[in-house]
Design an enzyme around this catalytic site. Sequence first.
Site, PDB file in Angstrom:
ATOM      1  N   GLY A 139       0.763  -1.387  -0.084  1.00  0.00           N
ATOM      2  CA  GLY A 139       0.029  -0.061  -0.003  1.00  0.00           C
ATOM      3  C   GLY A 139       0.878   1.257   0.007  1.00  0.00           C
ATOM      4  O   GLY A 139       1.550   1.493   1.153  1.00  0.00           O
TER       5      GLY A 139
ATOM      6  N   ARG B 285      -1.551  -0.605  -6.249  1.00  0.00           N
ATOM      7  CA  ARG B 285      -2.496  -1.079  -7.465  1.00  0.00           C
ATOM      8  C   ARG B 285      -1.867  -0.351  -8.594  1.00  0.00           C
ATOM      9  O   ARG B 285      -1.872  -1.030  -9.715  1.00  0.00           O
ATOM     10  CB  ARG B 285      -3.602  -0.405  -7.148  1.00  0.00           C
ATOM     11  CG  ARG B 285      -4.522  -1.431  -6.349  1.00  0.00           C
ATOM     12  CD  ARG B 285      -5.943  -0.760  -6.311  1.00  0.00           C
ATOM     13  NE  ARG B 285      -6.058   0.499  -5.540  1.00  0.00           N
ATOM     14  CZ  ARG B 285      -7.237   1.049  -4.892  1.00  0.00           C
ATOM     15  NH1 ARG B 285      -8.331   0.303  -4.704  1.00  0.00           N
ATOM     16  NH2 ARG B 285      -6.991   2.013  -4.234  1.00  0.00           N
TER      17      ARG B 285
ATOM     18  N   GLU C 179       0.036   0.167  16.116  1.00  0.00           N
ATOM     19  CA  GLU C 179      -0.216   1.574  17.018  1.00  0.00           C
ATOM     20  C   GLU C 179      -0.923   2.419  16.189  1.00  0.00           C
ATOM     21  O   GLU C 179      -1.490   3.363  16.527  1.00  0.00           O
ATOM     22  CB  GLU C 179       1.496   1.968  17.299  1.00  0.00           C
ATOM     23  CG  GLU C 179       1.622   3.201  18.086  1.00  0.00           C
ATOM     24  CD  GLU C 179       0.991   3.249  19.464  1.00  0.00           C
ATOM     25  OE1 GLU C 179      -0.242   3.742  19.562  1.00  0.00           O
ATOM     26  OE2 GLU C 179       1.544   2.615  20.264  1.00  0.00           O
TER      27      GLU C 179
ATOM     28  N   GLU D 281     -14.736  12.877   4.123  1.00  0.00           N
ATOM     29  CA  GLU D 281     -14.800  12.365   2.912  1.00  0.00           C
ATOM     30  C   GLU D 281     -16.060  13.000   2.108  1.00  0.00           C
ATOM     31  O   GLU D 281     -16.898  13.540   2.842  1.00  0.00           O
ATOM     32  CB  GLU D 281     -15.049  10.992   3.140  1.00  0.00           C
ATOM     33  CG  GLU D 281     -14.000  10.364   4.070  1.00  0.00           C
ATOM     34  CD  GLU D 281     -12.561   9.882   3.294  1.00  0.00           C
ATOM     35  OE1 GLU D 281     -12.797   9.698   2.010  1.00  0.00           O
ATOM     36  OE2 GLU D 281     -11.709   9.716   3.914  1.00  0.00           O
TER      37      GLU D 281
ATOM     38  N   LYS E 257     -12.065   2.202  16.536  1.00  0.00           N
ATOM     39  CA  LYS E 257     -11.142   2.573  17.238  1.00  0.00           C
ATOM     40  C   LYS E 257     -11.186   2.249  18.799  1.00  0.00           C
ATOM     41  O   LYS E 257     -10.445   1.673  19.539  1.00  0.00           O
ATOM     42  CB  LYS E 257     -10.610   4.039  16.922  1.00  0.00           C
ATOM     43  CG  LYS E 257     -10.200   4.385  15.723  1.00  0.00           C
ATOM     44  CD  LYS E 257     -10.049   5.783  15.427  1.00  0.00           C
ATOM     45  CE  LYS E 257      -9.521   6.302  13.986  1.00  0.00           C
ATOM     46  NZ  LYS E 257      -9.662   7.835  13.660  1.00  0.00           N
TER      47      LYS E 257
ATOM     48  N   GLY F  92      -3.076  12.080   9.411  1.00  0.00           N
ATOM     49  CA  GLY F  92      -2.252  12.742   8.659  1.00  0.00           C
ATOM     50  C   GLY F  92      -1.034  11.847   8.216  1.00  0.00           C
ATOM     51  O   GLY F  92      -0.784  10.885   9.050  1.00  0.00           O
TER      52      GLY F  92
END
Lengths: 456, 456
Positions: free
Chosen positions: A29, A63, A148, A209, A224, A321
């Site tokens: 990725g 990809r 983490e 988004e 989370k 970020g």
Amino acid sequence: MRRIGRPVHHGRPGTEGVMTVSFRLGIAGLGTVGAAVVRMVERRRAAFTAAGLDLRVTAVSSRDRTRDRGLDLAGIEWFDDPVALARSGSVDCVVELIGGAEGPAKAVVEAALDAGKPVVTANKALLARHGAALATRAEDKGVALAFEAAVAGGIPVIKTLREGLPGNTISRVYGILNGTCNYILSRMEREGLTFEACLKDAQALGYAEADPTFDVEGFDTAHKLAILTSLAFGTAVDAEGVSVEGISRVQPLDLRMADELGYRIKLLGVAQAAEAGIEQRVHPTMVPKSSAIAQVMGVTNAVTIDADAVGELTLIGPGAGGEATASAVVADIADVARGVIRPTFGIPAAAMRPSERVEMQRHEGGYYIRLTVHDRPGVAAGVAQRMAEREISLESILQRRIEGAETDPHGRSGRPVPLVLITYAATEGNIRDALDAIGADGLLAEPPQVIRIERE
Amino acid sequence: MRRIGRPVHHGRPGTEGVMTVSFRLGIAGLGTVGAAVVRMVERRRAAFTAAGLDLRVTAVSSRDRTRDRGLDLAGIEWFDDPVALARSGSVDCVVELIGGAEGPAKAVVEAALDAGKPVVTANKALLARHGAALATRAEDKGVALAFEAAVAGGIPVIKTLREGLPGNTISRVYGILNGTCNYILSRMEREGLTFEACLKDAQALGYAEADPTFDVEGFDTAHKLAILTSLAFGTAVDAEGVSVEGISRVQPLDLRMADELGYRIKLLGVAQAAEAGIEQRVHPTMVPKSSAIAQVMGVTNAVTIDADAVGELTLIGPGAGGEATASAVVADIADVARGVIRPTFGIPAAAMRPSERVEMQRHEGGYYIRLTVHDRPGVAAGVAQRMAEREISLESILQRRIEGAETDPHGRSGRPVPLVLITYAATEGNIRDALDAIGADGLLAEPPQVIRIERE
């Protein structure tokens, strides 16, 4: 020193003439975080070498091979298939940054673990859905599964819960875990704007988004939270067991009332030990203005841990970020490279208790209730009566006239007016019953607004 | 996975039929923290066993065997001589809680390391004075030297700096590291009391020693800061190189002025990368009221880390107390029991750079300057002129009349009045030169008060 069955690290790492750990990374990725990890490993090469770690990215997978990511990938092996990367003999540790609870992300992590390779991932959805199964898989192979970066970005909250508090019994963990929501609530509060207006700005700035549901309706926070719950309480990850309510119903008036009453409104994820099990809930929450968590504005995240020995511990930092998330990924990589293997969620998967869900109806706490009532005699008394019948004690009750509205000689405008109640500790079930009764009495012009209060 | 020279942990710890690490602890020093550690290890036995760790206190040492500590020491070996405990064959790990930079504490730690045993300590003075030498000793023997409890009590700041941020270059670390000072400043601010009055209360409550010099004059903070500096910047611990100023000269008027100007006053330890090296300074500091660290009141501690990838990270929690400190000690014990060995200060002692001290004169920052000037024409202009000559720009200038004082037709009382300046970034050297010149001009009725401003 007596030890049973486990070897010990010995030797001085990294000094001249002494051994260095060589560790070859495969990055699956290459989005924002993946690219940041590749750059960070390169940028910090000298520091890692000084610390006895020779970290190198030897393989990547993504990809689209043609996309320009501003990375120098010369000498790095490219895999179109991330599962092939995970199995490659040129990779010691697989870093999964694809995302998503199923599909290639899951396949990569499983392939790496099955091949006896440690995995570092930032994938909260994967952990939230398959955490217990993957932990078992990692432990069966005796390799690390580190994550983490999956919660609260650059804040070392996983490390703190897993390694920093073994002497403590934890009673509660709560936090601001979604930067988008905190940005929206901060702006609503500061500028008196509506949710819709702030969401639009957040989208324009790239904080939200195009489809913001996952963030603003609390599902991201729930994922989370489920991971934190597991670490804090030794229970199997149970994201389905989280009671979830987002911020889209919070109104500017609620933020103004909160301010007047000495609170701020934050979207919190809260995991709390209760008699019947572990409460897991995500909802807009009133927190006292003087609390550390109330100071956290904008996209910043924060987590507070209540534990018996340390009392209250709060960690504040960036929740998202590329660079901040990469920082957490790289910290995991360094730990894994040092041969640090711990049970994935702090205790062996086999020792984790099943999640004992607590129905939201049984939650006990203070409540902010904003009613919109018909402006006529006896309404406040009627409301207070229904509360008293359920043994709900009121800490304060505020009735507001609408400014500028014409009133009769009794000061009544004939229009619906807000009536705000703050309760002492009461159960959610009793609150809902009382509100149903108040509604049945015909006192309400609109559905009630209910926001839970979280005390320090 | 290719590895050179270091064995890897394998196996599933703690699950049925699988191996458990057995780890025998010798506790040297049975004061508040020592007794809390003994109790905590016992209290958390089941949790440790579930996590694959069989921790037991097998030996203790203290000065007075007859004292009742409320501990059941049956089956635990007693040593009058802590060095003998360190060398005992029945101890795998030595926990030093005696305190002090020299004497028995140092002897115990050295004996344990020389015997190849890991050491856990809460001793900031020892680390501050002998950190580099002890780190070398530990690394020579290939054992851990852990000291989470030495700085900021229950806050996992050592772990965060040593393990949580390897991908980052740190530019600054600062914090509230002494609960006594923060308690005194918090009360002075809230109640408008003098330093002396609050110190007396702190002593009555047990927050301050009979001789409070070490705390209130900033030396305790300096010790802790020197340890953080080493971890953050990879330099040898240099407590002597810290510029230290305590809180005894802070006046209620300064706290009122700070409030008006949007600041709070905290005793901070600050370590900051500068061109010439690493600034290390401890002094009363103006911090913006909106900062996370400004919210920290009472005996609580806090540390903020500025790092390039994560940005700003703040940790807030208890800085002292038997239970909180024991929590940090026990976390170290668990890490060491798992065979985790890292270079003591994050990088091998041999790779640590010598401290490059930066003279305080070269510090650059904003300043709060409170002058007590004679109340006559031209004084403010004279002060501003002297500042301008050193190219010090003023952000604000506040002149206050003394309430209730009789004045002449020009509004002057003839009595000395406060004149407060806030500067933009200036060097300490220029500030001191300007103040000397203002003094030489005969404008001052009292020595000036200078408090540095720390921006977020």
